[in-house]
Scaffold this motif. Sequence first.
Motif, mmCIF file in Angstrom:
data_model
loop_
_atom_site.group_PDB
_atom_site.id
_atom_site.type_symbol
_atom_site.label_atom_id
_atom_site.label_comp_id
_atom_site.label_asym_id
_atom_site.label_seq_id
_atom_site.Cartn_x
_atom_site.Cartn_y
_atom_site.Cartn_z
ATOM 1 N N LEU A 216 39.337 -10.141 -2.697
ATOM 2 C CA LEU A 216 38.638 -10.595 -1.312
ATOM 3 C C LEU A 216 37.073 -10.409 -1.467
ATOM 4 O O LEU A 216 36.692 -10.180 -2.773
ATOM 5 C CB LEU A 216 39.134 -9.634 -0.437
ATOM 6 C CG LEU A 216 38.942 -7.967 -0.681
ATOM 7 C CD1 LEU A 216 37.263 -7.463 -0.663
ATOM 8 C CD2 LEU A 216 39.749 -7.216 -0.137
ATOM 9 N N SER A 217 36.416 -11.193 -0.720
ATOM 10 C CA SER A 217 35.065 -11.213 -0.899
ATOM 11 C C SER A 217 34.260 -10.292 0.161
ATOM 12 O O SER A 217 34.711 -10.273 1.259
ATOM 13 C CB SER A 217 34.482 -12.595 -0.672
ATOM 14 O OG SER A 217 34.964 -13.601 -1.585
ATOM 15 N N VAL A 218 33.108 -9.487 -0.561
ATOM 16 C CA VAL A 218 32.366 -8.798 0.355
ATOM 17 C C VAL A 218 30.953 -9.237 0.334
ATOM 18 O O VAL A 218 30.420 -9.641 -0.830
ATOM 19 C CB VAL A 218 32.556 -7.269 -0.222
ATOM 20 C CG1 VAL A 218 31.610 -6.308 0.721
ATOM 21 C CG2 VAL A 218 33.754 -6.761 -0.341
ATOM 22 N N SER A 219 30.285 -9.484 1.782
ATOM 23 C CA SER A 219 29.024 -9.748 1.799
ATOM 24 C C SER A 219 28.232 -8.587 2.546
ATOM 25 O O SER A 219 28.772 -8.217 3.452
ATOM 26 C CB SER A 219 28.886 -11.014 2.217
ATOM 27 O OG SER A 219 29.481 -12.170 1.419
ATOM 28 N N LEU A 220 26.935 -8.442 2.179
ATOM 29 C CA LEU A 220 26.176 -7.652 3.004
ATOM 30 C C LEU A 220 24.894 -7.977 3.199
ATOM 31 O O LEU A 220 23.919 -8.800 2.480
ATOM 32 C CB LEU A 220 26.092 -6.059 1.871
ATOM 33 C CG LEU A 220 27.142 -5.163 1.759
ATOM 34 C CD1 LEU A 220 26.872 -4.204 0.584
ATOM 35 C CD2 LEU A 220 27.330 -4.501 3.231
ATOM 36 N N SER A 221 24.180 -7.635 4.419
ATOM 37 C CA SER A 221 22.713 -7.712 4.632
ATOM 38 C C SER A 221 22.316 -6.512 4.904
ATOM 39 O O SER A 221 23.236 -5.417 4.888
ATOM 40 C CB SER A 221 22.538 -8.514 5.766
ATOM 41 O OG SER A 221 23.101 -8.323 6.884
ATOM 42 N N GLU A 222 21.186 -6.304 5.407
ATOM 43 C CA GLU A 222 20.689 -5.229 5.869
ATOM 44 C C GLU A 222 21.161 -4.220 7.046
ATOM 45 O O GLU A 222 21.369 -3.147 7.005
ATOM 46 C CB GLU A 222 19.099 -5.076 6.117
ATOM 47 C CG GLU A 222 18.506 -5.387 4.654
ATOM 48 C CD GLU A 222 16.731 -5.281 5.114
ATOM 49 O OE1 GLU A 222 16.315 -4.995 6.235
ATOM 50 O OE2 GLU A 222 15.957 -5.452 4.007
ATOM 51 N N SER A 223 21.789 -5.329 7.797
ATOM 52 C CA SER A 223 22.348 -4.789 9.085
ATOM 53 C C SER A 223 23.781 -4.901 9.153
ATOM 54 O O SER A 223 24.498 -4.573 10.260
ATOM 55 C CB SER A 223 21.475 -5.554 10.346
ATOM 56 O OG SER A 223 21.694 -6.901 9.952
ATOM 57 N N ARG A 224 24.584 -6.006 8.134
ATOM 58 C CA ARG A 224 25.656 -6.220 8.331
ATOM 59 C C ARG A 224 26.704 -6.154 7.280
ATOM 60 O O ARG A 224 25.865 -6.487 6.223
ATOM 61 C CB ARG A 224 25.995 -7.356 9.336
ATOM 62 C CG ARG A 224 25.692 -7.413 10.654
ATOM 63 C CD ARG A 224 25.533 -8.810 11.406
ATOM 64 N NE ARG A 224 24.609 -9.644 10.645
ATOM 65 C CZ ARG A 224 24.430 -10.936 10.594
ATOM 66 N NH1 ARG A 224 25.768 -11.549 11.046
ATOM 67 N NH2 ARG A 224 23.754 -11.711 9.752
ATOM 68 N N ILE A 225 28.107 -5.979 7.481
ATOM 69 C CA ILE A 225 29.048 -6.416 5.994
ATOM 70 C C ILE A 225 29.972 -7.391 6.693
ATOM 71 O O ILE A 225 30.325 -7.432 7.862
ATOM 72 C CB ILE A 225 29.774 -5.157 5.841
ATOM 73 C CG1 ILE A 225 30.602 -5.274 4.527
ATOM 74 C CG2 ILE A 225 30.302 -4.314 7.017
ATOM 75 C CD1 ILE A 225 31.093 -3.785 4.054
ATOM 76 N N LYS A 226 30.533 -8.448 5.911
ATOM 77 C CA LYS A 226 31.234 -9.170 6.262
ATOM 78 C C LYS A 226 32.382 -9.167 4.958
ATOM 79 O O LYS A 226 32.092 -9.450 3.727
ATOM 80 C CB LYS A 226 30.640 -10.662 6.240
ATOM 81 C CG LYS A 226 31.558 -11.801 6.383
ATOM 82 C CD LYS A 226 30.942 -13.021 6.828
ATOM 83 C CE LYS A 226 30.464 -13.746 5.573
ATOM 84 N NZ LYS A 226 29.658 -15.031 5.803
ATOM 85 N N ILE A 227 33.642 -9.003 5.420
ATOM 86 C CA ILE A 227 34.622 -9.204 4.535
ATOM 87 C C ILE A 227 35.644 -10.365 4.725
ATOM 88 O O ILE A 227 35.841 -10.601 5.810
ATOM 89 C CB ILE A 227 35.939 -7.985 4.763
ATOM 90 C CG1 ILE A 227 35.069 -6.360 4.633
ATOM 91 C CG2 ILE A 227 36.843 -7.818 3.749
ATOM 92 C CD1 ILE A 227 34.617 -6.087 3.237
ATOM 93 N N PHE A 228 35.990 -11.100 3.681
ATOM 94 C CA PHE A 228 36.788 -12.352 3.746
ATOM 95 C C PHE A 228 37.834 -12.350 2.933
ATOM 96 O O PHE A 228 37.918 -12.067 1.646
ATOM 97 C CB PHE A 228 35.844 -13.605 3.279
ATOM 98 C CG PHE A 228 36.773 -15.002 3.311
ATOM 99 C CD1 PHE A 228 37.136 -15.409 4.772
ATOM 100 C CD2 PHE A 228 37.096 -15.635 2.198
ATOM 101 C CE1 PHE A 228 37.678 -16.716 4.648
ATOM 102 C CE2 PHE A 228 38.081 -16.609 2.323
ATOM 103 C CZ PHE A 228 38.052 -17.131 3.615
ATOM 104 N N VAL A 229 39.137 -12.175 3.648
ATOM 105 C CA VAL A 229 40.466 -12.078 2.807
ATOM 106 C C VAL A 229 41.390 -12.935 3.299
ATOM 107 O O VAL A 229 41.660 -13.153 4.524
ATOM 108 C CB VAL A 229 40.699 -10.467 2.761
ATOM 109 C CG1 VAL A 229 41.007 -9.987 4.162
ATOM 110 C CG2 VAL A 229 42.333 -10.602 2.044
#
Length: 368
Positions: A216-229
């Motif tokens: 799965l993919s995890v992406s981060l910014s200073e204010s949010r997290i995104k998980i793509f599976v």
Amino acid sequence: MKIIIDKSSLLKPLNHIQSVVERKNTIPILSNVIISANDDKLSLSATDMDIDILENINCNVINSGSVTVTAHILYDIVRKLNDGSEVEIEYNDGTASLTSNKSKFQLPVLPVEDYPTLSKGEFPISFKLTVGELSRLIDKTKFAISMEETRYYLNGIFVHKHEKNLVAVATDGHRLARTSIPLPSGGEIIKGAIIPRKAIFEIRKLIEDYAEVSELSVSLSESRIKIFVGETTITSKLIDGNFPDYEKVIPVDNSNVLILGCQSLSESVDRVSTIFSDKSKSVRLSLSPNKLTLEANSPDTGSASEEIELNYSSDEIGIGFNARYLLDITSQIGTGNIKIALKDSGSPALISVPEDPESLFVLMPMRV
């Protein structure tokens, strides 16, 4: 808009969607899910303004278009249809309908243009994990997340880089759980992120449904997290706060060490705490040469004690722990041995697993 899809293909993503959507909303449209159909693809999306979720599904699109309907009502309808049923959803002239076999439902709608825009923006940090790695980070720590809203910065799991590891920590001030996995490629610039409790549980439920997916993919910014599976994307706000310097509370000089079977300890704690109607009561552990005695006392419901034989030759110590907290830790460890390092009756215990050196737990004592 008109689509035809089988029940099983629709039910799984709707289960994810309805879990995010709050049942009681002061803003009515936040109770809805957006259904968008185009080019043999069906997209379902929803938000509670903190968490966004987007699901993509293959389906038979007769007419393209989009509509919003109440998420929980749609989920409950589809859930109760016969297995193997085909579902037809149609939106025309301001009316939405769902038809399956001889069942037909008219669904209330709200304008798509009134729905809040889902989160967009850049995510400068991106890396891949296996489902097993993310499950480990969550499962070993989630039970220690604080429920106390005043210390909001403890209402999640703190994920950060430490040397060559990606570390997850949670604490409520009474107990602390920490575990780690090898730092994934792309995670070298992670400063630290506190992922909120609701997002943690939604992510965990989601990846449980994608156990067959290797990555799965995890992406981060200073204010949010995104998980793509799989075909699902879940995005959450992060907690805006500073996680405390937890390393200061991890004991380093607890020299009285006992090692015993985790399941044996768990079953003994569970038995003696049976006399409590509330498992948050204290169970006393008394250590003497080659023996551990567990005791529980209640002025209303009686007392209980149990002895466990073990190899122990250090100081005699009597210490009390919240029974539920101790059982939470043993449930995460499961089978195998548990190692408990103590200093004295008033200092926190350091609990670890000989077979898993990357995980540790700290438990504060209670007065008995």
